[in-house]
Design a protein around this motif. Structure first.
Motif, PDB file in Angstrom:
ATOM      1  N   PRO A  96      -0.143  -9.946   5.887  1.00  0.00           N
ATOM      2  CA  PRO A  96      -1.613  -9.998   5.888  1.00  0.00           C
ATOM      3  C   PRO A  96      -2.160 -11.225   5.157  1.00  0.00           C
ATOM      4  N   ALA A  97      -1.450 -11.675   4.120  1.00  0.00           N
ATOM      5  CA  ALA A  97      -1.937 -12.820   3.350  1.00  0.00           C
ATOM      6  C   ALA A  97      -1.931 -14.099   4.172  1.00  0.00           C
ATOM      7  N   ALA A  98      -1.108 -14.137   5.221  1.00  0.00           N
ATOM      8  CA  ALA A  98      -1.020 -15.330   6.068  1.00  0.00           C
ATOM      9  C   ALA A  98      -1.809 -15.181   7.363  1.00  0.00           C
ATOM     10  N   ALA A  99      -2.523 -14.073   7.514  1.00  0.00           N
ATOM     11  CA  ALA A  99      -3.242 -13.788   8.758  1.00  0.00           C
ATOM     12  C   ALA A  99      -4.729 -14.083   8.614  1.00  0.00           C
ATOM     13  N   ASP A 100      -5.356 -14.348   9.741  1.00  0.00           N
ATOM     14  CA  ASP A 100      -6.808 -14.553   9.751  1.00  0.00           C
ATOM     15  C   ASP A 100      -7.549 -13.225   9.708  1.00  0.00           C
ATOM     16  N   LEU A 101      -6.951 -12.200  10.308  1.00  0.00           N
ATOM     17  CA  LEU A 101      -7.506 -10.851  10.298  1.00  0.00           C
ATOM     18  C   LEU A 101      -6.346  -9.870  10.150  1.00  0.00           C
ATOM     19  N   VAL A 102      -6.659  -8.668   9.700  1.00  0.00           N
ATOM     20  CA  VAL A 102      -5.640  -7.635   9.617  1.00  0.00           C
ATOM     21  C   VAL A 102      -6.183  -6.344  10.212  1.00  0.00           C
ATOM     22  N   VAL A 103      -5.325  -5.634  10.921  1.00  0.00           N
ATOM     23  CA  VAL A 103      -5.651  -4.336  11.496  1.00  0.00           C
ATOM     24  C   VAL A 103      -4.610  -3.364  10.959  1.00  0.00           C
ATOM     25  N   SER A 104      -5.071  -2.353  10.237  1.00  0.00           N
ATOM     26  CA  SER A 104      -4.149  -1.509   9.491  1.00  0.00           C
ATOM     27  C   SER A 104      -4.323  -0.034   9.804  1.00  0.00           C
ATOM     28  N   GLY A 105      -3.198   0.677   9.806  1.00  0.00           N
ATOM     29  CA  GLY A 105      -3.234   2.124   9.839  1.00  0.00           C
ATOM     30  C   GLY A 105      -3.438   2.667   8.450  1.00  0.00           C
ATOM     31  N   PRO A 106      -3.576   3.983   8.305  1.00  0.00           N
ATOM     32  CA  PRO A 106      -3.892   4.565   6.998  1.00  0.00           C
ATOM     33  C   PRO A 106      -2.794   4.399   5.962  1.00  0.00           C
ATOM     34  N   ASP A 107      -1.553   4.169   6.405  1.00  0.00           N
ATOM     35  CA  ASP A 107      -0.437   4.066   5.465  1.00  0.00           C
ATOM     36  C   ASP A 107      -0.209   2.651   4.945  1.00  0.00           C
ATOM     37  N   ALA A 108      -0.944   1.681   5.454  1.00  0.00           N
ATOM     38  CA  ALA A 108      -0.692   0.287   5.074  1.00  0.00           C
ATOM     39  C   ALA A 108      -1.922  -0.383   4.472  1.00  0.00           C
ATOM     40  N   LEU A 109      -2.898   0.401   4.047  1.00  0.00           N
ATOM     41  CA  LEU A 109      -4.155  -0.180   3.572  1.00  0.00           C
ATOM     42  C   LEU A 109      -3.965  -1.048   2.333  1.00  0.00           C
ATOM     43  N   ASP A 110      -3.110  -0.622   1.421  1.00  0.00           N
ATOM     44  CA  ASP A 110      -2.906  -1.412   0.200  1.00  0.00           C
ATOM     45  C   ASP A 110      -2.344  -2.784   0.534  1.00  0.00           C
ATOM     46  N   ALA A 111      -1.353  -2.835   1.414  1.00  0.00           N
ATOM     47  CA  ALA A 111      -0.777  -4.123   1.818  1.00  0.00           C
ATOM     48  C   ALA A 111      -1.800  -4.961   2.563  1.00  0.00           C
ATOM     49  N   ALA A 112      -2.631  -4.320   3.380  1.00  0.00           N
ATOM     50  CA  ALA A 112      -3.602  -5.043   4.204  1.00  0.00           C
ATOM     51  C   ALA A 112      -4.655  -5.751   3.369  1.00  0.00           C
ATOM     52  N   ARG A 113      -4.881  -5.290   2.151  1.00  0.00           N
ATOM     53  CA  ARG A 113      -5.910  -5.911   1.297  1.00  0.00           C
ATOM     54  C   ARG A 113      -5.543  -7.332   0.899  1.00  0.00           C
ATOM     55  N   ALA A 114      -4.314  -7.762   1.146  1.00  0.00           N
ATOM     56  CA  ALA A 114      -3.921  -9.141   0.849  1.00  0.00           C
ATOM     57  C   ALA A 114      -4.563 -10.135   1.807  1.00  0.00           C
TER      58      ALA A 114
END
Length: 250
Positions: A96-114
């Protein structure tokens, strides 16, 4: 579907032109008992709405990278085709830190905040339901997508030779993806009207191909099963019969 198809979005358009009413994705979650069946027309409508959300509301442009932190699910399949429609790179399980946008399921929200760009969260609840409480810092897909337009037109033509998909360390252009999907369909013995059952995750090319791209390229459909290991052998045999499964990649 057609020899001229060179992107996943092309394959979907051909499927829609050939028979919009036939099933395309039948999804089971054997942990919850959920079953959802989407015809080609219904699936294409979800794709159009999601592509409009991506392009219009989230300002995604061709070449942007979208980190997809999602399991094998019918809504993930929608996002994969929406990314192709816009021309952005679907980076499955990407950083996610290298992406322009992130699409996350409920189990990956913490990682997606990067991700420093736009963030979209999917509750992955039955019938496409929304979060009871929207996660802070995310747009709730189930809230945002219904109001989007039912028809989609990209601002710029999608280049089939541009990167379209990244998964498991492999990056494919749209044209390469379609070529691989056709080859996989042939290897699996898929033809028009085939029904392929799979329980594979969406974290490898093989999982994505059997779970979406190969059946789509063949003019067939997929019975996509999450948590298939929770189904008994008797239950699996019953599903194969009831869903008129012709091929299996379990």
């Amino acid at each position: 579907m057609n020899a001229s198809d060179r992107t996943p979005a092309d394959l979907l358009r051909s499927a829609l032109a050939a028979d919009p009413s036939r099933p395309l994705v039948t999804f089971y979650d054997d942990a919850t008992g959920e079953r959802v069946e989407l015809s080609v027309a219904t699936f294409a409508n979800w794709v159009a709405k999601t592509a409009n959300l991506l392009q219009g509301e989230l300002s995604a442009e061709p070449g942007d990278r979208v980190a997809l932190l999602l399991p094998a699910h019918w809504q993930t399949a929608v996002w994969l085709l929406a990314c192709s429609s816009v021309g952005v790179v679907a980076d499955v399980g990407g950083d996610p830190a290298a992406a322009d946008l992130v699409v996350s399921g409920p189990d990956a929200l913490d990682a997606a905040r990067a991700c420093s760009g736009e963030r979209v969260a999917l509750a992955l609840r039955p019938l496409g339901g929304r979060f009871p409480q929207p996660p802070a810092g995310f747009a709730d897909y189930a809230v945002e997508v219904p109001s989007q337009g039912d028809r989609f037109a990209p601002y710029a033509p999608v280049d089939p030779d541009a990167p379209a998909l990244a998964v498991g360390g492999t990056e494919l252009t749209g044209a390469e993806l379609v070529e691989r999907a056709r080859a996989d369909a042939d290897a699996l013995g898929l033809g028009a009207g085939a029904r392929l059952l799979t329980g594979s995750a969406y974290d490898t090319w093989e999982g994505l191909s059997t779970g979406l791209f190969a059946p789509l390229a063949a003019g067939g459909s997929v019975v996509l099963c999450r948590h298939l290991d929770q189904l008994s052998p008797e239950g699996l045999a019953k599903r194969v019969e009831s869903e008129r499964v012709t091929n299996s990649a379990v």
